[in-house]
Design a protein around this motif. Structure first.
Motif, PDB file in Angstrom:
ATOM      1  N   ALA A 125       0.829  -1.205   0.000  1.00  0.00           N
ATOM      2  CA  ALA A 125       0.000   0.000   0.000  1.00  0.00           C
ATOM      3  C   ALA A 125       0.866   1.259   0.000  1.00  0.00           C
ATOM      4  O   ALA A 125       0.531   2.257  -0.659  1.00  0.00           O
ATOM      5  CB  ALA A 125      -0.933  -0.004   1.209  1.00  0.00           C
ATOM      6  N   ASP A 168       2.225   1.676  -3.475  1.00  0.00           N
ATOM      7  CA  ASP A 168       1.135   1.980  -4.409  1.00  0.00           C
ATOM      8  C   ASP A 168       0.694   3.435  -4.300  1.00  0.00           C
ATOM      9  O   ASP A 168       0.359   4.069  -5.301  1.00  0.00           O
ATOM     10  CB  ASP A 168      -0.049   1.055  -4.110  1.00  0.00           C
ATOM     11  CG  ASP A 168      -1.087   1.056  -5.210  1.00  0.00           C
ATOM     12  OD1 ASP A 168      -0.721   0.838  -6.376  1.00  0.00           O
ATOM     13  OD2 ASP A 168      -2.281   1.277  -4.902  1.00  0.00           O
ATOM     14  N   THR A 169       0.674   3.961  -3.078  1.00  0.00           N
ATOM     15  CA  THR A 169       0.169   5.318  -2.844  1.00  0.00           C
ATOM     16  C   THR A 169       1.257   6.375  -2.749  1.00  0.00           C
ATOM     17  O   THR A 169       0.965   7.564  -2.852  1.00  0.00           O
ATOM     18  CB  THR A 169      -0.633   5.361  -1.531  1.00  0.00           C
ATOM     19  OG1 THR A 169       0.254   5.052  -0.435  1.00  0.00           O
ATOM     20  CG2 THR A 169      -1.776   4.363  -1.544  1.00  0.00           C
ATOM     21  N   ALA A 174      -5.558  -4.181   2.441  1.00  0.00           N
ATOM     22  CA  ALA A 174      -4.925  -3.120   1.641  1.00  0.00           C
ATOM     23  C   ALA A 174      -5.699  -1.821   1.781  1.00  0.00           C
ATOM     24  O   ALA A 174      -5.111  -0.733   1.874  1.00  0.00           O
ATOM     25  CB  ALA A 174      -4.845  -3.554   0.183  1.00  0.00           C
ATOM     26  N   HIS A 175      -7.001  -1.923   1.781  1.00  0.00           N
ATOM     27  CA  HIS A 175      -7.862  -0.752   1.958  1.00  0.00           C
ATOM     28  C   HIS A 175      -7.611  -0.105   3.319  1.00  0.00           C
ATOM     29  O   HIS A 175      -7.354   1.096   3.424  1.00  0.00           O
ATOM     30  CB  HIS A 175      -9.319  -1.190   1.830  1.00  0.00           C
ATOM     31  CG  HIS A 175     -10.319  -0.082   1.939  1.00  0.00           C
ATOM     32  ND1 HIS A 175     -11.186   0.234   0.921  1.00  0.00           N
ATOM     33  CD2 HIS A 175     -10.605   0.780   2.951  1.00  0.00           C
ATOM     34  CE1 HIS A 175     -11.962   1.240   1.301  1.00  0.00           C
ATOM     35  NE2 HIS A 175     -11.629   1.579   2.540  1.00  0.00           N
ATOM     36  N   THR A 181      -4.260   1.500   3.972  1.00  0.00           N
ATOM     37  CA  THR A 181      -4.147   2.831   3.351  1.00  0.00           C
ATOM     38  C   THR A 181      -4.616   3.901   4.325  1.00  0.00           C
ATOM     39  O   THR A 181      -4.038   4.987   4.403  1.00  0.00           O
ATOM     40  CB  THR A 181      -4.958   2.881   2.044  1.00  0.00           C
ATOM     41  OG1 THR A 181      -4.468   1.885   1.151  1.00  0.00           O
ATOM     42  CG2 THR A 181      -4.848   4.258   1.386  1.00  0.00           C
ATOM     43  N   GLN A 227      -9.117   7.007  -1.937  1.00  0.00           N
ATOM     44  CA  GLN A 227      -7.731   6.547  -1.978  1.00  0.00           C
ATOM     45  C   GLN A 227      -7.625   5.086  -1.562  1.00  0.00           C
ATOM     46  O   GLN A 227      -6.887   4.301  -2.175  1.00  0.00           O
ATOM     47  CB  GLN A 227      -6.868   7.418  -1.059  1.00  0.00           C
ATOM     48  CG  GLN A 227      -6.690   8.843  -1.556  1.00  0.00           C
ATOM     49  CD  GLN A 227      -5.738   9.655  -0.690  1.00  0.00           C
ATOM     50  OE1 GLN A 227      -5.366   9.240   0.403  1.00  0.00           O
ATOM     51  NE2 GLN A 227      -5.349  10.827  -1.171  1.00  0.00           N
ATOM     52  N   SER A 238      -6.175   1.536  -3.595  1.00  0.00           N
ATOM     53  CA  SER A 238      -5.285   0.493  -3.079  1.00  0.00           C
ATOM     54  C   SER A 238      -5.953  -0.875  -3.111  1.00  0.00           C
ATOM     55  O   SER A 238      -5.324  -1.888  -3.452  1.00  0.00           O
ATOM     56  CB  SER A 238      -4.865   0.814  -1.642  1.00  0.00           C
ATOM     57  OG  SER A 238      -4.104   1.994  -1.588  1.00  0.00           O
ATOM     58  N   ASP A 250      -5.914  -1.996  -6.740  1.00  0.00           N
ATOM     59  CA  ASP A 250      -4.562  -2.311  -7.201  1.00  0.00           C
ATOM     60  C   ASP A 250      -4.058  -3.616  -6.593  1.00  0.00           C
ATOM     61  O   ASP A 250      -3.373  -4.405  -7.261  1.00  0.00           O
ATOM     62  CB  ASP A 250      -3.606  -1.164  -6.863  1.00  0.00           C
ATOM     63  CG  ASP A 250      -3.840   0.067  -7.741  1.00  0.00           C
ATOM     64  OD1 ASP A 250      -4.609  -0.038  -8.713  1.00  0.00           O
ATOM     65  OD2 ASP A 250      -3.248   1.122  -7.440  1.00  0.00           O
ATOM     66  N   TYR A 251      -4.387  -3.852  -5.334  1.00  0.00           N
ATOM     67  CA  TYR A 251      -3.968  -5.103  -4.708  1.00  0.00           C
ATOM     68  C   TYR A 251      -4.703  -6.285  -5.348  1.00  0.00           C
ATOM     69  O   TYR A 251      -4.115  -7.353  -5.574  1.00  0.00           O
ATOM     70  CB  TYR A 251      -4.233  -5.073  -3.200  1.00  0.00           C
ATOM     71  CG  TYR A 251      -3.675  -6.291  -2.501  1.00  0.00           C
ATOM     72  CD1 TYR A 251      -2.334  -6.341  -2.114  1.00  0.00           C
ATOM     73  CD2 TYR A 251      -4.479  -7.405  -2.259  1.00  0.00           C
ATOM     74  CE1 TYR A 251      -1.808  -7.473  -1.502  1.00  0.00           C
ATOM     75  CE2 TYR A 251      -3.960  -8.539  -1.642  1.00  0.00           C
ATOM     76  CZ  TYR A 251      -2.632  -8.569  -1.266  1.00  0.00           C
ATOM     77  OH  TYR A 251      -2.119  -9.695  -0.677  1.00  0.00           O
ATOM     78  N   THR A 305      -2.148  -1.476 -12.550  1.00  0.00           N
ATOM     79  CA  THR A 305      -2.872  -0.730 -11.532  1.00  0.00           C
ATOM     80  C   THR A 305      -4.167  -0.185 -12.114  1.00  0.00           C
ATOM     81  O   THR A 305      -4.438  -0.329 -13.313  1.00  0.00           O
ATOM     82  CB  THR A 305      -2.033   0.446 -11.005  1.00  0.00           C
ATOM     83  OG1 THR A 305      -1.882   1.421 -12.055  1.00  0.00           O
ATOM     84  CG2 THR A 305      -0.663  -0.015 -10.523  1.00  0.00           C
ATOM     85  N   THR A 335       0.471   9.989  -9.174  1.00  0.00           N
ATOM     86  CA  THR A 335       0.307   9.389  -7.852  1.00  0.00           C
ATOM     87  C   THR A 335       0.531  10.374  -6.720  1.00  0.00           C
ATOM     88  O   THR A 335      -0.254  10.426  -5.758  1.00  0.00           O
ATOM     89  CB  THR A 335       1.257   8.193  -7.695  1.00  0.00           C
ATOM     90  OG1 THR A 335       0.950   7.217  -8.698  1.00  0.00           O
ATOM     91  CG2 THR A 335       1.113   7.554  -6.319  1.00  0.00           C
TER      92      THR A 335
END
Length: 512
Positions: free
Chosen positions: A60, A63-64, A157-158, A161, A209, A213, A216-217, A228, A283
């Motif tokens: 995460a 990704d962010t 993952a959520h 974030t 946001q 994530s 994307d995960y 992504t 990003t």
């Protein structure tokens, strides 16, 4: 408008497209009785998932672009523990009283039925819908022992974030921008108006946001490694389209339209907002940049291009109406913005989705004020009959104003039994005057403006209307601006949103 506990919650209905193949719990048949048996994770499965947290946290972060500043705490919870926690939040959180006040205003507007009870319904809904949550007050990710292991990781993952967001800006302060308490003077009225939708917008940022994530995960672990949401925007479209599917959600299926849309807005519109910023600005801007300089209104969330262009957000002014209200025997009860999201929900509820989709983009500002009769008994103060409210809205053209006026007027017979029009009391063809069991109703259509008064005596309603109209002027409306947060420092100098802020304080992710 606002609808708001201290958690970042993931709801099942928000990620419905992802979990279409959710396994059905086994059922035991015994005579005429069917018992649903929930399959709980074993201790070994829980231990394995807890061991995956650090790896998913790193994913995460990459990704962010949000840095990991320290490890995150994580625990598993049972359904009983979560239910107890939710009840405690409902009973003790400071926003509980705010929610009760908002509920009465929403009923007065006709957005929820008079006999609907928000608190028990939301408790039931969250117990059904919760898939995981992050509590920013304790810095802990809470996993659920009844959610299948293969569904836990995208939820993690959520929620992780949210932990990254918290470590960057401090969510406890960042989320709570609205003014507390009841406004007692014109200065406080306008501060409430300036900040009324900020929590709505910020909640959409947080969940949008986190949904990126989440997506994307899912791609990374389902055969699309290295891809992504930016590469495959159709997945975001699928998630947004699938959100709110009520086919396996008995409680959500019974939810009023207002609650369905308010609950899903941070996930669906927040995801749409983040997708646009991510695609057009990259990003860093979509994550750290939006956290440092967040949008302040549902208008900006629904129109991310306007946010990127720093376009003005319509904000109406409120004159000092307190002397008039005091003289008439009223005390302040609530004030806020009727934003574009509120208009979209109202128009769909009263006139259907096509009307809502046509009208909402033509909203150009709105404000409401609710007052309560001082003479009302404690029992009466729990009912809409004790309230009077005014609502002033502006539109980008006269046709839209006329359409909204018409649909609002046509809804009145369904809202008030014994509604009687008093044509003799209308000063001209711009007015509609009605009698109801809860007092007078005055509607006014003038050029691009619509005025609504419910409960105030008609002569007072006209005085209030003229006072509010008199301070708006004919030029552009003010832009809503809040003090921004620098990532290195502390903070520097709508009717539906309250529910979102309250849920956001929980940290719940709604998913299916």
């Amino acid at each position: 408008m606002r609808l708001g506990l201290g958690l970042a919650v993931v709801m099942l209905s928000a990620v419905g497209a992802w979990a279409q193949d959710k396994p059905t719990p086994p059922q035991l048949q015994s005579g005429q009785t069917t018992i649903t048996v929930e399959t709980l994770l074993t201790k070994a499965e829980q231990k394995a998932l807890l061991g995956d947290v650090d790896e998913i946290f790193r994913f995460a972060s990459k990704d962010t672009g949000l840095a990991i500043k320290h490890p995150v705490k994580k625990v598993f919870e049972s359904r009983e523990q979560v239910s107890t926690m939710l009840r405690k939040k409902f009973d003790e959180d400071k926003s509980n009283q705010r929610m009760e006040r908002d509920e009465l205003v929403l009923k007065k507007f006709g957005l929820i039925d008079r006999d609907f009870h928000m608190k028990p319904f939301l408790l039931s809904l969250l117990t059904e819908q919760i898939a995981g949550f992050y509590d920013n007050k304790t810095g802990t990710v809470h996993l659920l022992d009844w959610v299948p292991a293969d569904q836990q990781k995208p939820v993690m993952a959520h929620e992780l974030t949210h932990a990254l967001q918290d470590q960057r800006v401090g969510l406890t302060k960042w989320e709570e921008q609205e003014q507390e308490g009841v406004a007692k003077n014109a200065g406080e009225d306008n501060k409430h108006i300036q900040t009324d939708e900020s929590d709505t917008a910020r909640q959409a940022v947080l969940e949008g946001q986190a949904m990126v994530s989440f997506a994307d995960y899912y791609l990374e672990t389902n055969g699309f490694a290295g891809k992504t949401l930016k590469d495959m925007p159709q997945l975001g479209d699928k998630l947004r389209a699938g959100a709110g599917d009520e086919s396996d959600s008995p409680v959500m299926a019974r939810a009023p339209l207002l609650l369905q849309q308010a609950l899903l807005f941070p996930y669906t519109e927040g995801l749409g907002f983040e997708q646009v910023v991510l695609t057009k600005a990259g990003t860093e801007r979509a994550f750290a940049g939006v956290l440092d300089n967040p949008p302040n209104s549902s208008f900006e969330i629904m129109h991310p291009d306007k946010y990127l262009a720093h376009a003005p957000v319509p904000v109406m002014l409120m004159p000092d109406i307190h002397p008039m209200l005091t003289a008439a025997g009223y005390e302040p009860y609530d004030i806020g913005v009727m934003g574009e999201l509120d208009v979209r929900i109202t128009a769909e509820l009263f006139g259907g989705r096509p009307l809502a989709e046509a009208l909402a983009p033509n909203w150009d500002g709105g404000v409401y004020y609710a007052a309560q009769r001082k003479s009302a008994s404690p029992a009466e103060k729990a009912t809409t009959a004790s309230l009077a409210l005014l609502y002033s809205s502006r539109w980008k053209n006269e046709d839209s104003a006329r359409s909204f006026f018409t649909v609002f007027e046509e809804e009145l017979p369904r809202q008030y039994d014994g509604l009687v029009r008093r044509k003799k009391d209308e000063v001209d063809d711009t007015e509609r005057v009605y009698s109801t069991r809860e007092g007078d109703v005055l509607l006014t259509l003038k050029d691009d403006s619509v005025w609504v008064s419910e409960g105030f005596e008609v002569s007072l309603a006209r005085q209030l209307r003229d006072a509010v109209d008199g301070v708006q002027g004919s030029g552009p409306l003010r832009t809503a601006e809040l003090e921004r947060r620098d990532s290195r420092d502390e903070i520097r100098g709508e009717l539906v949103g309250g529910l979102m802020g309250w849920l956001g304080s929980l940290g719940v992710v709604l998913g299916r």
